[in-house]
Design a protein around this motif. Structure first.
Motif, PDB file in Angstrom:
ATOM      1  N   THR A  73      32.442  45.528   9.846  1.00 37.02           N
ATOM      2  CA  THR A  73      32.122  45.303   8.438  1.00 37.02           C
ATOM      3  C   THR A  73      32.412  43.881   7.971  1.00 37.02           C
ATOM      4  O   THR A  73      31.898  43.461   6.941  1.00 37.02           O
ATOM      5  CB  THR A  73      32.862  46.312   7.529  1.00 37.02           C
ATOM      6  N   ASP A  74      33.199  43.119   8.713  1.00 42.34           N
ATOM      7  CA  ASP A  74      33.460  41.730   8.327  1.00 42.34           C
ATOM      8  C   ASP A  74      32.241  40.847   8.591  1.00 42.34           C
ATOM      9  O   ASP A  74      31.967  39.930   7.827  1.00 42.34           O
ATOM     10  CB  ASP A  74      34.679  41.181   9.067  1.00 42.34           C
ATOM     11  N   SER A  75      31.495  41.133   9.653  1.00 39.63           N
ATOM     12  CA  SER A  75      30.332  40.322  10.007  1.00 39.63           C
ATOM     13  C   SER A  75      29.005  41.070   9.843  1.00 39.63           C
ATOM     14  O   SER A  75      27.944  40.471   9.980  1.00 39.63           O
ATOM     15  CB  SER A  75      30.448  39.855  11.456  1.00 39.63           C
ATOM     16  N   GLU A  76      29.082  42.387   9.575  1.00 36.88           N
ATOM     17  CA  GLU A  76      27.908  43.275   9.510  1.00 36.88           C
ATOM     18  C   GLU A  76      27.170  43.335  10.854  1.00 36.88           C
ATOM     19  O   GLU A  76      26.001  43.682  10.920  1.00 36.88           O
ATOM     20  CB  GLU A  76      26.939  42.874   8.387  1.00 36.88           C
ATOM     21  N   GLU A  77      27.879  43.005  11.927  1.00 39.12           N
ATOM     22  CA  GLU A  77      27.308  43.040  13.274  1.00 39.12           C
ATOM     23  C   GLU A  77      27.478  44.434  13.873  1.00 39.12           C
ATOM     24  O   GLU A  77      28.551  45.037  13.783  1.00 39.12           O
ATOM     25  CB  GLU A  77      28.028  42.006  14.131  1.00 39.12           C
ATOM     26  N   VAL A  78      26.406  44.944  14.500  1.00 33.47           N
ATOM     27  CA  VAL A  78      26.468  46.246  15.158  1.00 33.47           C
ATOM     28  C   VAL A  78      27.240  46.093  16.462  1.00 33.47           C
ATOM     29  O   VAL A  78      26.908  45.267  17.315  1.00 33.47           O
ATOM     30  CB  VAL A  78      25.061  46.812  15.423  1.00 33.47           C
ATOM     31  N   VAL A  79      28.294  46.888  16.596  1.00 30.74           N
ATOM     32  CA  VAL A  79      29.145  46.874  17.779  1.00 30.74           C
ATOM     33  C   VAL A  79      28.580  47.806  18.838  1.00 30.74           C
ATOM     34  O   VAL A  79      28.638  47.531  20.033  1.00 30.74           O
ATOM     35  CB  VAL A  79      30.589  47.286  17.396  1.00 30.74           C
ATOM     36  N   SER A  80      28.019  48.940  18.380  1.00 31.93           N
ATOM     37  CA  SER A  80      27.445  49.924  19.297  1.00 31.93           C
ATOM     38  C   SER A  80      26.455  50.777  18.525  1.00 31.93           C
ATOM     39  O   SER A  80      26.654  51.076  17.344  1.00 31.93           O
ATOM     40  CB  SER A  80      28.547  50.808  19.885  1.00 31.93           C
ATOM     41  N   CYS A  81      25.371  51.182  19.210  1.00 30.91           N
ATOM     42  CA  CYS A  81      24.347  51.980  18.546  1.00 30.91           C
ATOM     43  C   CYS A  81      23.649  52.868  19.577  1.00 30.91           C
ATOM     44  O   CYS A  81      23.369  52.431  20.698  1.00 30.91           O
ATOM     45  CB  CYS A  81      23.332  51.067  17.864  1.00 30.91           C
ATOM     46  N   PHE A  82      23.393  54.102  19.187  1.00 32.79           N
ATOM     47  CA  PHE A  82      22.582  55.010  19.998  1.00 32.79           C
ATOM     48  C   PHE A  82      21.918  56.002  19.065  1.00 32.79           C
ATOM     49  O   PHE A  82      22.275  56.125  17.892  1.00 32.79           O
ATOM     50  CB  PHE A  82      23.430  55.747  21.050  1.00 32.79           C
ATOM     51  N   ASN A  83      20.920  56.714  19.594  1.00 31.64           N
ATOM     52  CA  ASN A  83      20.348  57.802  18.819  1.00 31.64           C
ATOM     53  C   ASN A  83      20.109  58.985  19.732  1.00 31.64           C
ATOM     54  O   ASN A  83      20.058  58.853  20.958  1.00 31.64           O
ATOM     55  CB  ASN A  83      19.089  57.375  18.056  1.00 31.64           C
ATOM     56  N   ILE A  84      20.018  60.133  19.088  1.00 28.76           N
ATOM     57  CA  ILE A  84      19.918  61.389  19.828  1.00 28.76           C
ATOM     58  C   ILE A  84      19.065  62.366  19.022  1.00 28.76           C
ATOM     59  O   ILE A  84      19.046  62.319  17.794  1.00 28.76           O
ATOM     60  CB  ILE A  84      21.334  61.956  20.109  1.00 28.76           C
ATOM     61  N   ASP A  85      18.339  63.210  19.735  1.00 25.44           N
ATOM     62  CA  ASP A  85      17.508  64.227  19.083  1.00 25.44           C
ATOM     63  C   ASP A  85      18.297  65.511  18.945  1.00 25.44           C
ATOM     64  O   ASP A  85      18.935  65.976  19.907  1.00 25.44           O
ATOM     65  CB  ASP A  85      16.247  64.485  19.897  1.00 25.44           C
ATOM     66  N   LEU A  86      18.275  66.070  17.725  1.00 25.13           N
ATOM     67  CA  LEU A  86      18.937  67.341  17.426  1.00 25.13           C
ATOM     68  C   LEU A  86      17.905  68.356  16.973  1.00 25.13           C
ATOM     69  O   LEU A  86      16.898  67.986  16.354  1.00 25.13           O
ATOM     70  CB  LEU A  86      19.963  67.162  16.311  1.00 25.13           C
TER      71      LEU A  86
END
Length: 147
Positions: free
Chosen positions: A130-143
């Motif tokens: 939140t200090d840099s608004e940089e994504v540290v990790s991201c994934f998506n999944i189907d539910l």
């Protein structure tokens, strides 16, 4: 003795990695484990919680970390509120600040309201510095929401 083996087998099965999709041009987690799901789509009961553990390696020093979820249904994407968006409070066996190279496990608890219809939904989880608004990790999944 057989009850003990059954318990061990159930615990081992719950720790199996879940197939997931990487987000385009964003860092992927090292591993994702969704409770009671090893491959997509994961069946989730209305009125229950999606519980997942996400393993990350900090690529830089991180003081503050926020979990952000976006859900896509029928081509419409909306932000999905979490009961605890402060990801630092949901780290397992570690805490913020994270130093570059630290390995951390984030535990997601995402309630699925009984009001949500029985539909297929794609859920994207981003852990954001939140200090840099940089994504540290991201994934998506189907539910697949079921009754």
């Amino acid at each position: 003795m057989s009850l003990r083996l059954l318990i061990v087998a159930l615990l081992a099965a719950s720790a199996i990695a879940t197939t997931h999709n990487e987000c385009e041009n964003k860092p992927a987690p090292d591993d994702v484990r969704v409770e009671n799901c090893s491959e997509q789509p994961c069946s989730i009961l209305q009125g229950s919680d999606v519980i997942a553990e996400v393993d990350i390696v900090a690529q830089k020093n991180i003081k503050n970390l926020e979990a952000r979820v976006r859900a896509t249904v029928f081509g419409l994407t909306v932000n999905y509120p979490l009961p605890e968006p402060d990801a630092c409070k949901s780290l397992v066996d570690s805490s913020c600040p994270l130093e570059k190279g630290d390995v951390a496990t984030y535990k997601l608890v995402m309630p699925i309201s009984e009001a949500i219809p029985q539909v297929s939904v794609n859920v994207e989880l981003s852990l954001v510095d939140t200090d840099s608004e940089e994504v540290v990790s991201c994934f998506n999944i189907d539910l697949k929401v079921t009754k």
